[in-house]
Design an enzyme around this catalytic site. Structure first.
Site, PDB file in Angstrom:
ATOM      1  N   HIS A  77      21.498  55.404  20.567  1.00  0.00           N
ATOM      2  CA  HIS A  77      22.258  56.736  20.388  1.00  0.00           C
ATOM      3  C   HIS A  77      23.786  56.792  20.870  1.00  0.00           C
ATOM      4  CE1 HIS A  77      21.205  57.498  24.677  1.00  0.00           C
ATOM      5  NE2 HIS A  77      22.246  58.292  24.641  1.00  0.00           N
TER       6      HIS A  77
ATOM      7  N   GLU B   5      25.025  57.440  35.949  1.00  0.00           N
ATOM      8  CA  GLU B   5      24.322  58.464  35.816  1.00  0.00           C
ATOM      9  C   GLU B   5      23.815  58.871  37.232  1.00  0.00           C
ATOM     10  OE1 GLU B   5      21.359  58.244  32.449  1.00  0.00           O
ATOM     11  OE2 GLU B   5      21.175  56.340  33.129  1.00  0.00           O
TER      12      GLU B   5
ATOM     13  N   ASP C 251      17.257  48.617  29.806  1.00  0.00           N
ATOM     14  CA  ASP C 251      17.335  49.974  29.590  1.00  0.00           C
ATOM     15  C   ASP C 251      18.706  50.343  28.989  1.00  0.00           C
ATOM     16  OD1 ASP C 251      16.282  52.587  29.143  1.00  0.00           O
ATOM     17  OD2 ASP C 251      17.260  53.098  30.836  1.00  0.00           O
TER      18      ASP C 251
ATOM     19  N   HIS D 176      23.326  49.940  24.936  1.00  0.00           N
ATOM     20  CA  HIS D 176      24.694  50.768  24.986  1.00  0.00           C
ATOM     21  C   HIS D 176      25.599  50.133  25.686  1.00  0.00           C
ATOM     22  CE1 HIS D 176      21.319  53.740  24.334  1.00  0.00           C
ATOM     23  NE2 HIS D 176      21.318  54.022  25.578  1.00  0.00           N
TER      24      HIS D 176
HETATM   25  C1  BG6 Z   1      18.768  56.017  27.513  1.00  0.00           C
HETATM   26  C2  BG6 Z   1      18.288  55.187  28.582  1.00  0.00           C
HETATM   27  O1  BG6 Z   1      18.662  55.193  26.271  1.00  0.00           O
HETATM   28  O2  BG6 Z   1      19.987  56.547  27.738  1.00  0.00           O
HETATM   29  C3  BG6 Z   1      18.156  56.309  29.811  1.00  0.00           C
HETATM   30  O3  BG6 Z   1      16.956  54.966  28.232  1.00  0.00           O
HETATM   31  C4  BG6 Z   1      19.555  56.805  29.892  1.00  0.00           C
HETATM   32  O4  BG6 Z   1      17.485  55.656  30.993  1.00  0.00           O
HETATM   33  C5  BG6 Z   1      20.039  57.514  28.539  1.00  0.00           C
HETATM   34  O5  BG6 Z   1      19.401  58.078  30.828  1.00  0.00           O
HETATM   35  C6  BG6 Z   1      21.356  57.886  29.000  1.00  0.00           C
HETATM   36  O6  BG6 Z   1      21.907  58.427  27.854  1.00  0.00           O
HETATM   37  P1  BG6 Z   1      23.266  59.432  27.884  1.00  0.00           P
HETATM   38  O7  BG6 Z   1      23.447  59.911  26.354  1.00  0.00           O
HETATM   39  O8  BG6 Z   1      22.694  60.668  28.845  1.00  0.00           O
HETATM   40  O9  BG6 Z   1      24.438  58.747  28.511  1.00  0.00           O
END
Ligand code: BG6
Length: 491
Positions: free
Chosen positions: A179, A217, A236, A241
């Site tokens: 994402h 985070e 993860d 990402h």
């Molecule tokens: C997800 C992870 O893919 O991305 C999570 O599995 C994480 O652990 C999240 O919290 C973070 O996404 P964003 O968009 O909030 O930075």
């Protein structure tokens, strides 16, 4: 001005519809696209999960994540009309039972209609779902399967999953979601790099000292602890990402934005990553786990306490990665990610080289190298740090100041969230925002090297206080090379 072009009618089946991802992200994403008029009335949303419940009960469950007191009347009306697109069907995907017929019956029989199967499920059952769809001949030519990350837990399991999915769907109908690739600011990376002349001549080992990628985070593992405890920060976050971000920073210019041009260039970066081994892991990787502390003034228990047992899963990792190719020879890519950190922020910092000769003769420490700060979230923006003359009399003084592009100031603040954008991209069949099979597997190969090195006994786990910037060893990793982690917003 942004223009919202409706997509063609489609049927989407959300597998795992009662799960966190579906309720918190997918259904709301579809609702927002509905409100903006991008989804037409002849589309269908089929929610599939194990529990037996009526359409109405599912709509009510979905509403608990969307409808609240502050919602305007107009929005409420839209919600009511949106729910008419939703059907619920009970389905145990691991069994070849009658419920597959019910699923088929809930779908539009028109085989030419665009069909999306969104697997918000553990990857270990992706194969069973695909087999079930094939048995019902639901893998029509226009059907697209959307796979959530992580695909597998290592290279071998990823291959197995990709093989099973590949028996039923052609590669061009497989949409592997990361994402982060749907985030507005991540998409801007390609534009910043390749729609401006300014950066490209300097974007290499001659102009750049190092790159930092931080995804911090403030939340802990929370409700997803069962999954997270088996995964950890490396699987993860880094495998997908952070490596995708590194690819977008490091890749060669693609011929165009066409999916395979971009994906081929990203793959080359993944293949050029220097393997991390048992010999290099103590210097190049820091693992951490949060301990009791406070985040945003709130007390937070330690990770082990949160999951309820002793565990050596890492909730933080920082890595010194090298991209072994001509462009990046000798330029470290420092990456870090963690839960329960001091602040929520994702940013990429490109630190340029120091100037070769100081004509000003100012005091040591007053001249800083240029720095490009790309803030992905929150407070999206791009800052280019420059040296300037501090105006006014009183001798020659220099100041390090930003050329600042703040999204909030320059653009409409309200743009679609990553899942909204990605779902619409699947309907349009635009693969460029999704990972190709070989990318996912190459990323796992590199990450597997780190896991193997850890398994060989080099997996020291350092504690860090919740609400901090991670273990001090992470700062020492850069300090050894006379560098430091930057907080891009602090200047
Ligand atoms: C997800 C992870 O893919 O991305 C999570 O599995 C994480 O652990 C999240 O919290 C973070 O996404 P964003 O968009 O909030 O930075």
């Amino acid at each position: 001005m942004a223009e919202l072009v409706p997509v063609e009618p489609f049927d989407i089946v959300v597998f795992g519809a009662t799960g966190d991802l579906a309720l918190r992200k997918l259904i709301p994403a579809l609702f927002h696209r509905w409100c903006d008029g991008q989804i037409t009335e002849d589309s269908r949303i089929i929610a599939a999960a194990r529990d037996t419940m009526s359409d109405e009960a599912f709509r009510e469950l979905a509403a608990t994540h969307i409808v609240d007191k502050s919602m305007s009347d107009e929005r409420r009306k839209s919600w009511t009309s949106f729910t008419q697109l939703i059907r619920y069907t009970a389905l145990d995907v691991s069994r070849d039972g009658e419920d597959w017929n019910d699923l088929k019956a809930a779908m539009d029989p028109n085989e030419d209609k665009i069909r999306l199967y969104y697997l918000a499920l553990p990857p270990s059952i992706y194969g069973s779902v695909c087999a079930g769809l094939a048995r019902q001949s639901l893998n029509s030519w226009n059907a697209r399967i959307v796979l959530e990350k992580p695909i597998g837990s290592n290279y071998h399991t990823a291959r197995e999953i990709n093989d099973k999915v590949g028996e039923v769907f052609r590669e061009n109908n497989i949409f592997r979601i990361d994402h982060y690739l749907g985030k507005e600011t991540v998409q801007n990376l390609l534009i910043l790099r390749f729609a401006n002349y300014l950066f490209e001549p300097l974007w290499n080992a001659n102009g750049i000292d190092h790159v930092q990628i931080t995804v911090a985070e403030t939340l802990g593992a929370g409700k997803r602890a069962t999954y997270y405890d088996r995964s950890g920060a490396l699987r993860d976050m880094v495998q997908n990402h952070l490596l995708q971000l590194a690819c977008l920073v490091a890749m060669e210019p693609p011929e165009s934005l066409e999916a395979d041009s971009v994906r081929t260039e990203k793959l080359k970066v993944l293949k050029a990553l220097r393997p991390i081994t048992a010999a290099t892991v103590p210097n190049d990787v820091v693992r951490g786990q949060y301990q009791a502390g406070a985040v945003d003034g709130e007390k937070v228990p330690g990770y082990a306490e949160e999951v309820g047992h002793d565990t050596d899963t890492e909730t933080f990792v920082s890595i010194r990665a090298m991209v072994d190719n001509w462009r990046w020879a000798g330029v470290p890519f420092y990456m870090r990610t963690g839960k329960c950190m001091a602040s929520r922020r994702s940013e990429i910092i490109v630190q340029f080289k120091e100037i070769p000769h100081d004509i000003v003769g100012v005091a040591k420490g007053t001249l800083h190298p240029n720095r490009l700060v790309i803030r992905l979230q929150p407070d999206e923006g791009v800052k280019l740090m420059l040296m300037t003359k501090d105006p006014g009399p009183g001798g020659l003084r220099l100041r390090y100041v930003p050329l600042n592009l703040s999204y909030a100031e320059h653009f409409e603040a309200d743009y679609p969230d990553a899942y909204e954008r990605l779902l619409m991209a699947v309907v349009r069949g635009n693969l460029s925002l999704f990972m190709r099979r070989d990318e996912v597997e190459a990323a796992w190969r590199w990450v597997d090297g780190i896991i193997q090195a850890w398994d060989e006994g080099q997996a020291k786990l350092y504690g860090y206080q919740a609400g901090s910037d991670g273990p001090t060893q992470s700062a020492l990793m850069l300090d050894r090379e006379s560098r430091e982690w930057f907080d891009g917003l602090s200047r």
